[in-house]
Enzyme design. Sequence first.
Site, PDB file in Angstrom:
ATOM      1  CG  HIS A 132      37.790  39.058  62.580  1.00  0.00           C
ATOM      2  ND1 HIS A 132      37.671  39.909  61.427  1.00  0.00           N
ATOM      3  CD2 HIS A 132      37.438  39.295  63.493  1.00  0.00           C
ATOM      4  CE1 HIS A 132      37.027  40.906  62.024  1.00  0.00           C
ATOM      5  NE2 HIS A 132      37.221  40.656  63.338  1.00  0.00           N
TER       6      HIS A 132
ATOM      7  CB  SER B 235      31.528  33.543  73.776  1.00  0.00           C
ATOM      8  OG  SER B 235      32.099  34.762  73.570  1.00  0.00           O
TER       9      SER B 235
ATOM     10  CG  ASP C 255      41.435  40.779  70.612  1.00  0.00           C
ATOM     11  OD1 ASP C 255      41.963  40.563  69.444  1.00  0.00           O
ATOM     12  OD2 ASP C 255      41.676  41.948  71.368  1.00  0.00           O
TER      13      ASP C 255
END
Length: 344
Positions: free
Chosen positions: A204, A294, A148
């Site tokens: 992921h 990040s 996301d």
Amino acid sequence: MWLLAKIHAFLDASLRRLKLLEDRQVGWLTLDRKSGNLKREQQTLWKKLKLLLLFNPLTEWIDRTHALRIWTHRKNLEAVRRQDEGKPQSHAQIKSFIDFYHIDMCSFEPSDPESYPTFKDFFIRRFAPGARPIFAPEDPTKAIVSADSRAVVYPTVEKLRALWIKGNRFTIANLIKDDERSLRWINGSVASLRLSPQDYHRYHSPVKGKVKWYKHIPGDYLQVDPMALHSSVNILTENARSCVCIESEEFGDVLFVAIGATDVGTVEIHDEMRKEGHAVEKGDEIGLFQFGGSSIIIAFEPGRIDFDEDLERLSNEETMVDVEVGMSLGKASRPDIPPTDEAS
């Protein structure tokens, strides 16, 4: 009538800006991929003012060594470490954080904020099963978004540098601190994903394959906001980061780099993802970030991916796209070419 129309337009624009300030929508302009609507990222007003102070032409001219910016960011990091988000009393911060960023807890498991003992536990929360479906799960020629985030994609590293990452030391070689290994991505295609504090902070695999190598590089935790990336400060090649190379039959060697930023205490890659030869499925969890903002860089070998048209078009306009993990990123352009063994 003309004067009344002008007054109405001025008042209307002023009220819209006040509403944006009230909702803390003062960050970089992004396009929500699901709704198609433009919006501004939510930020605290203090953070926005600090970015404007630190990253502007006047500050860059005065602070040629970037000492002020580096000192400020290190002070931020020290403050967060002193705060220690893992203490039980940090649980009290969870509800206000959810309210400030309008986080829909129905998507997470557990969904009850009271189920998280500390803020650190809440920050690395997991999605509930089915909350983020994987695009074309049985088709390995389709790559997916890894987190996301707000995304930009570019067909070459040079275009990424021209339009988005302006630090003059940004190269794949500097990013992974390895001249030989970097050769296969020297002008490859790149996706840049930026996470904000309110986001799900697990990431992921974008492709199916197997782990070829892993490397951790210590460093700083400087801001990765677009205002900072557009400056001359070499942020992505100075911050702490962890690198995983995934060998894919469809995409060749895919470089995945998780980069820490302001207030991030840990850039974590799961143990199995550090082991050479470990089989990876598209959508498998690679690791997680601890508290803060990040960034992720995903690099593909030249000519091995065609990014989705909407992502590439908006990136060329310097508009970030609000995306979710599991969404389509692009398709393999030469899926029949086997991966090579050189420069491993």
